[in-house]
Write a protein that holds these residues in place. Structure first.
Motif, PDB file in Angstrom:
ATOM      1  N   ARG A  23       2.440  -4.032   7.365  1.00 42.84           N
ATOM      2  CA  ARG A  23       2.025  -4.871   8.477  1.00 42.84           C
ATOM      3  C   ARG A  23       1.470  -6.213   8.002  1.00 42.84           C
ATOM      4  O   ARG A  23       0.672  -6.272   7.082  1.00 42.84           O
ATOM      5  CB  ARG A  23       0.949  -4.158   9.292  1.00 42.84           C
ATOM      6  CG  ARG A  23       1.454  -2.911  10.018  1.00 42.84           C
ATOM      7  CD  ARG A  23       2.348  -3.301  11.175  1.00 42.84           C
ATOM      8  NE  ARG A  23       2.904  -2.122  11.850  1.00 42.84           N
ATOM      9  CZ  ARG A  23       3.726  -2.195  12.872  1.00 42.84           C
ATOM     10  NH1 ARG A  23       4.097  -3.372  13.334  1.00 42.84           N
ATOM     11  NH2 ARG A  23       4.201  -1.105  13.428  1.00 42.84           N
ATOM     12  N   THR A  65       0.510  -8.412  10.745  1.00 41.14           N
ATOM     13  CA  THR A  65      -0.487  -8.347  11.806  1.00 41.14           C
ATOM     14  C   THR A  65      -0.404  -6.957  12.427  1.00 41.14           C
ATOM     15  O   THR A  65       0.390  -6.125  11.998  1.00 41.14           O
ATOM     16  CB  THR A  65      -0.240  -9.430  12.873  1.00 41.14           C
ATOM     17  OG1 THR A  65       1.019  -9.160  13.525  1.00 41.14           O
ATOM     18  CG2 THR A  65      -0.181 -10.817  12.244  1.00 41.14           C
ATOM     19  N   SER A  66      -1.193  -6.731  13.438  1.00 40.10           N
ATOM     20  CA  SER A  66      -1.193  -5.409  14.065  1.00 40.10           C
ATOM     21  C   SER A  66       0.144  -5.082  14.718  1.00 40.10           C
ATOM     22  O   SER A  66       0.508  -3.911  14.854  1.00 40.10           O
ATOM     23  CB  SER A  66      -2.317  -5.328  15.107  1.00 40.10           C
ATOM     24  OG  SER A  66      -2.139  -6.337  16.090  1.00 40.10           O
TER      25      SER A  66
END
Length: 270
Positions: A113, A115-116
């Protein structure tokens, strides 16, 4: 089988053709961001492997290893896990300290990942691009582990990673480079910006420029078409304070000649 294939590829006769790319300002920003993402991944992998190596150094079994063969056998018999590398604690990946173990580890980092809601694969960084990055990682570790001259592992500083490579695969009988499209008919290179396929895929298209002085040489080099291209590399160089971008094609076959004759013509010496 993989090792035999790699050895066979290394024995094949290849040469590299370099051609300049026409890159707009916004495209250069995208490429520079891609280089930075790969640099961060490179340092991430190096940090994880270095921590594991420091752990191995403390083991009595490793400390008695003196020869290269003993070290290779030790790493072969001591696979390890790195938790959380794929964003899931349940998904464990066996890693060994050799070229193919590190390659398998790095090629899976597309799931990591950023970002989320976004992984590296969603940014167009495919497993084949990561596979080429793993070669750079292993090259540094091979020197660290088996060369007496190298005693320290180097991380890449900001702006130090200047190449983006992709290897070919054959899918449904056609040669392709996942994440890139090479069009020799129109002399264009398209680089993917997301993980979508079909109409939802986004690309930047970079025109490939000719050198009029070497037109015959380039035509001869590209005579085999896309099927003869093994590796695509986009290289960034700083020229008089500005970045210039070049396409390097690793091509199978005998290197074409430029019509030069030994013993005739001018010679330049630096």
């Amino acid at each position: 089988v993989t090792q035999k294939c790699r050895l066979f590829e290394m024995m094949e006769e290849v040469f590299v053709l370099e051609l300049p790319l026409q890159v707009e300002k916004y495209q250069a920003d995208i490429l520079n961001k891609r280089y930075e993402q790969l640099r961060q991944l490179y340092n991430y992998v190096q940090g994880k492997l270095l921590r594991q190596y420091r752990y191995f150094e403390q083991m009595a079994e490793f400390q008695v290893c003196k020869s290269i063969k003993e070290k290779r056998d030790f790493f072969k018999n001591h696979p390890f896990h790195i938790n959380g590398i794929l964003g899931s604690k349940k998904e464990l990946l066996n890693i060994t300290f050799d070229e193919y173990g590190i390659q398998g580890f790095v090629s899976k980092l597309g799931k990591k990942r950023v970002t989320s809601n976004t992984a590296y694969a969603d940014l167009g960084i495919t497993s084949t691009i990561l596979d080429r990055l793993s070669l750079a990682v292993w090259s540094s570790w091979e020197k660290m582990l088996y060369s007496f001259k190298t005693k320290r592992l180097a991380f890449k500083k900001y702006g130090e990673l200047d190449s983006l490579s992709n290897r070919r695969i054959v899918a449904r009988g056609k040669v392709c480079f996942p994440g890139m499209e090479l069009h020799l008919e129109t002399m264009e290179l398209a680089i993917k910006l997301n993980g979508k396929v079909g109409k939802n895929a986004k690309f930047i298209t970079l025109p490939i420029l000719h050198n009029p002085k070497h037109a015959d040489y380039e035509m001869w080099a590209l005579n085999g078409g896309i099927d003869s291209v093994k590796v695509i590399t986009v290289v960034r160089r700083l020229v008089r304070g500005q970045y210039k971008y070049y396409l390097q094609l690793t091509i199978e076959g005998e290197k074409p000649q430029k019509g030069r004759m030994l013993g005739k013509g001018n010679v330049g010496i630096d």
